[in-house]
Design a protein around this motif. Structure first.
Motif, PDB file in Angstrom:
ATOM      1  N   GLU A   1       1.082  -1.294   0.238  1.00  0.00           N
ATOM      2  CA  GLU A   1       0.005  -0.183   0.283  1.00  0.00           C
ATOM      3  C   GLU A   1       1.017   1.592  -0.232  1.00  0.00           C
ATOM      4  N   LEU A   2       2.193   0.827   0.578  1.00  0.00           N
ATOM      5  CA  LEU A   2       3.172   2.037   0.530  1.00  0.00           C
ATOM      6  C   LEU A   2       3.863   2.126  -1.203  1.00  0.00           C
ATOM      7  N   PRO A   3       3.257   3.534  -1.592  1.00  0.00           N
ATOM      8  CA  PRO A   3       4.465   4.089  -2.808  1.00  0.00           C
ATOM      9  C   PRO A   3       5.834   3.055  -2.728  1.00  0.00           C
ATOM     10  N   PHE A   4       6.064   3.124  -4.065  1.00  0.00           N
ATOM     11  CA  PHE A   4       7.631   2.562  -3.675  1.00  0.00           C
ATOM     12  C   PHE A   4       8.660   3.379  -4.629  1.00  0.00           C
ATOM     13  N   THR A   5       8.017   4.688  -4.221  1.00  0.00           N
ATOM     14  CA  THR A   5       8.479   5.892  -4.793  1.00  0.00           C
ATOM     15  C   THR A   5       9.471   6.489  -3.210  1.00  0.00           C
ATOM     16  N   ILE A   6       8.890   6.045  -2.163  1.00  0.00           N
ATOM     17  CA  ILE A   6       9.019   7.026  -0.920  1.00  0.00           C
ATOM     18  C   ILE A   6      10.732   6.764  -1.475  1.00  0.00           C
ATOM     19  N   PRO A   7      10.996   5.077  -1.007  1.00  0.00           N
ATOM     20  CA  PRO A   7      12.364   4.631  -0.398  1.00  0.00           C
ATOM     21  C   PRO A   7      13.681   5.564  -1.503  1.00  0.00           C
ATOM     22  N   ILE A   8      13.428   5.589  -3.219  1.00  0.00           N
ATOM     23  CA  ILE A   8      13.871   6.147  -4.108  1.00  0.00           C
ATOM     24  C   ILE A   8      14.145   8.065  -3.259  1.00  0.00           C
ATOM     25  N   GLN A   9      12.818   8.932  -2.737  1.00  0.00           N
ATOM     26  CA  GLN A   9      13.164   9.763  -2.760  1.00  0.00           C
ATOM     27  C   GLN A   9      13.413   9.978  -1.362  1.00  0.00           C
ATOM     28  N   ASN A  10      13.658   9.275  -0.192  1.00  0.00           N
ATOM     29  CA  ASN A  10      13.925   8.525   1.175  1.00  0.00           C
ATOM     30  C   ASN A  10      15.883   9.383   1.044  1.00  0.00           C
ATOM     31  N   THR A  11      16.467   7.835   0.390  1.00  0.00           N
ATOM     32  CA  THR A  11      17.204   8.304  -0.056  1.00  0.00           C
ATOM     33  C   THR A  11      18.105   9.070  -0.932  1.00  0.00           C
ATOM     34  N   VAL A  12      17.413  10.007  -2.113  1.00  0.00           N
ATOM     35  CA  VAL A  12      18.054  11.811  -2.434  1.00  0.00           C
ATOM     36  C   VAL A  12      18.367  12.565  -1.539  1.00  0.00           C
ATOM     37  N   SER A  13      16.696  12.601  -0.168  1.00  0.00           N
ATOM     38  CA  SER A  13      16.324  13.511   0.247  1.00  0.00           C
ATOM     39  C   SER A  13      17.473  12.953   1.567  1.00  0.00           C
ATOM     40  N   GLN A  14      17.972  12.550   1.816  1.00  0.00           N
ATOM     41  CA  GLN A  14      18.995  11.842   2.869  1.00  0.00           C
ATOM     42  C   GLN A  14      19.750  12.933   2.923  1.00  0.00           C
ATOM     43  N   THR A  15      20.785  12.627   1.350  1.00  0.00           N
ATOM     44  CA  THR A  15      22.101  13.302   1.480  1.00  0.00           C
ATOM     45  C   THR A  15      21.786  14.828   1.076  1.00  0.00           C
ATOM     46  N   GLN A  16      20.641  15.504   1.083  1.00  0.00           N
ATOM     47  CA  GLN A  16      20.398  16.520   1.102  1.00  0.00           C
ATOM     48  C   GLN A  16      21.167  18.017   1.940  1.00  0.00           C
ATOM     49  N   ASN A  17      20.517  17.021   2.542  1.00  0.00           N
ATOM     50  CA  ASN A  17      21.304  17.221   4.626  1.00  0.00           C
ATOM     51  C   ASN A  17      22.264  18.358   4.169  1.00  0.00           C
ATOM     52  N   PHE A  18      22.284  19.671   4.797  1.00  0.00           N
ATOM     53  CA  PHE A  18      23.581  20.811   4.536  1.00  0.00           C
ATOM     54  C   PHE A  18      23.901  20.397   5.630  1.00  0.00           C
ATOM     55  N   ALA A  19      24.077  20.034   6.796  1.00  0.00           N
ATOM     56  CA  ALA A  19      24.981  19.353   7.983  1.00  0.00           C
ATOM     57  C   ALA A  19      25.796  18.781   8.018  1.00  0.00           C
TER      58      ALA A  19
END
Length: 428
Positions: free
Chosen positions: A35-53
């Motif tokens: 029931e969870l979109p499989f786009t979530i792990p892809i988005q999470n993987t990319v967004s995790q690296t966007q943390n400026f710190a």
């Protein structure tokens, strides 16, 4: 979530690289929840690296490699020999002091252990030290490195847990002194029993000490500059990583004049490899973390621990024991990434200080680098020295006891951890 955890353990056991084990087992959670979109792990993987710190991580890794190529390491070794040469255990004590001085340079226990094994390992064995003792000293002495700023573990923990990285950096100094004292005692005890002689029999002259200090002063001042820059608001944690790179290049070119084109290229190549492995691990951990949060794993674990006790010290001891056992099988960086979102909210609910907990937690996770069966620093040292794991394990027991006792002591005396952060940055 239990099946995901089992899959993660199985993948580790069969030899799957840790980053892939985390990513694949995390993806399994989404297979089990269609029931969870499989786009979530892809988005999470990319967004995790966007943390400026997180930009501070590659910058500090590059700065550490540049400093190692700039001649700072040789100067620090000379300083360590002058300061610790008369102590029982000779080069073993020199190795311990060198690790403390290297804390502001490499920031990585594994890198420090491997470097010292190449520099001091053969010389220590020529002086009569057994392979197991030599490997144990060179491995466990590097526990000081990530505790002294700029430890990469502090940056990861601080970023994930939204904890002041400046306060975490400052928190490492007093615990590092305690670790040094405990390990120095363990080395001296073994040296007396076996008759290991000091490296030198005479006190160093003031001229020798002054000359050694002049050579190593630029490395010693580095963590001081970091803390002053953060305290005065001159730099953010990411910006101070850029300052560290500029500082390393300036020292190598203008002070020691040992940083040339060849060394610079080697430092860049080594940094690319180090940064790639760390950031890939952080990126894929986002997939795993999503399932942990969605299944309310932190809340379940918190309720279970609070069912045993609501005393902060008891909970911290339980967490410390759990991390020490988990460190036998899982890399320390992975533990910090995976367990910070689970345990830190529990500590905050009990009104514990996140800086105090972070120091103890990172120390416990770091110990896993030195223990079988998957200790990365242990394997680096043993492979360089060609030391059997059995010999290493047997002769490292005094050092494991020493660092574990310090970690336990720090649980009950948070004032020692918070002394420097409160003095520099003020109370909470």
């Amino acid at each position: 979530m239990l099946l995901v955890a089992i899959a993660f353990v199985v993948l580790l056991v069969i030899g799957m690289p840790v980053a892939f084990a985390i990513g694949i087992s995390g993806a399994l959670f989404f297979v089990m929840h269609p029931e969870l979109p499989f786009t979530i792990p892809i988005q999470n993987t990319v967004s995790q690296t966007q943390n400026f710190a997180l930009l501070a991580i590659p910058l500090f890794i590059l700065a550490g490699n540049l400093m190692n190529k700039s001649g700072i390491t040789d100067e620090l070794l000379n300083l360590a020999a002058v300061l610790a040469g008369r102590l029982k255990g000779g080069l073993a004590q020199v190795s311990l002091v060198l690790s403390g001085l290297m804390g502001g340079v490499s920031g990585s226990a594994i890198a420090d252990a491997a470097m010292q094994s190449r520099m001091l390992g053969e010389a220590m064995m020529k002086r009569g030290f057994t392979k197991g003792f030599t490997a144990g000293v060179l491995s466990f002495s590097s526990v000081l490195t990530p505790i002294i700023p700029p430890g990469i573990g502090f940056i990861i923990y601080g970023t994930i847990g939204q904890v002041s990285i400046g306060r975490l950096f400052a928190a490492g100094f007093v615990p590092a002194l305690l670790l040094w004292a405990a390990l120095s005692f363990a080395i001296s005890y073994t040296a007396r029993k076996r008759g290991y002689a000091p490296e030198r029999t005479t006190r160093p002259s003031l001229g020798e000490v002054g000359g050694a200090l002049r050579g190593g002063v630029w490395a010693i001042l580095f963590p001081v500059f970091l803390l002053v820059g953060l305290r005065m608001g001159v730099f953010t944690p990411s910006e101070i990583g850029a300052f560290a790179v500029i500082y390393a290049v300036a020292i190598g070119l203008l002070i020691y004049r040992k940083l040339n084109r060849g060394n610079f290229i080697e430092a860049m190549e080594g940094s690319l490899s180090d940064v790639g492995s760390v950031m890939f691990l952080i990126a894929l951990s986002a997939i795993f973390s999503y399932g942990i949060v969605l299944e309310r794993v932190p809340e379940v674990i918190a309720e279970g621990m609070l069912g045993v006790s609501e005393n902060l010290n008891v909970i911290m001891i339980m967490i410390l024991a759990f991390v020490l056992v988990a460190g036998l099988f899982i890399d320390g960086t992975v533990l910090i990434i995976m367990l910070t979102p689970i345990f830190l909210p529990l500590i905050r609910d009990l009104y514990g200080d996140p800086v105090h907990f972070g120091l103890v937690f990172i120390l416990a996770a770091t110990i896993g680098n030195f223990t079988p069966p998957v200790g990365a620093a242990m394997y680096a040292v043993c492979s360089i020295l060609r030391c059997p794991i059995g010999d290493y394990t047997r002769e490292s027991i005094p050092f494991l006891i020493a660092v574990s006792v310090v970690a336990l002591f720090l649980v009950f005396v948070p004032e020692l951890v918070l002394l420097v952060p409160n003095a520099i940055f003020g109370g909470r």
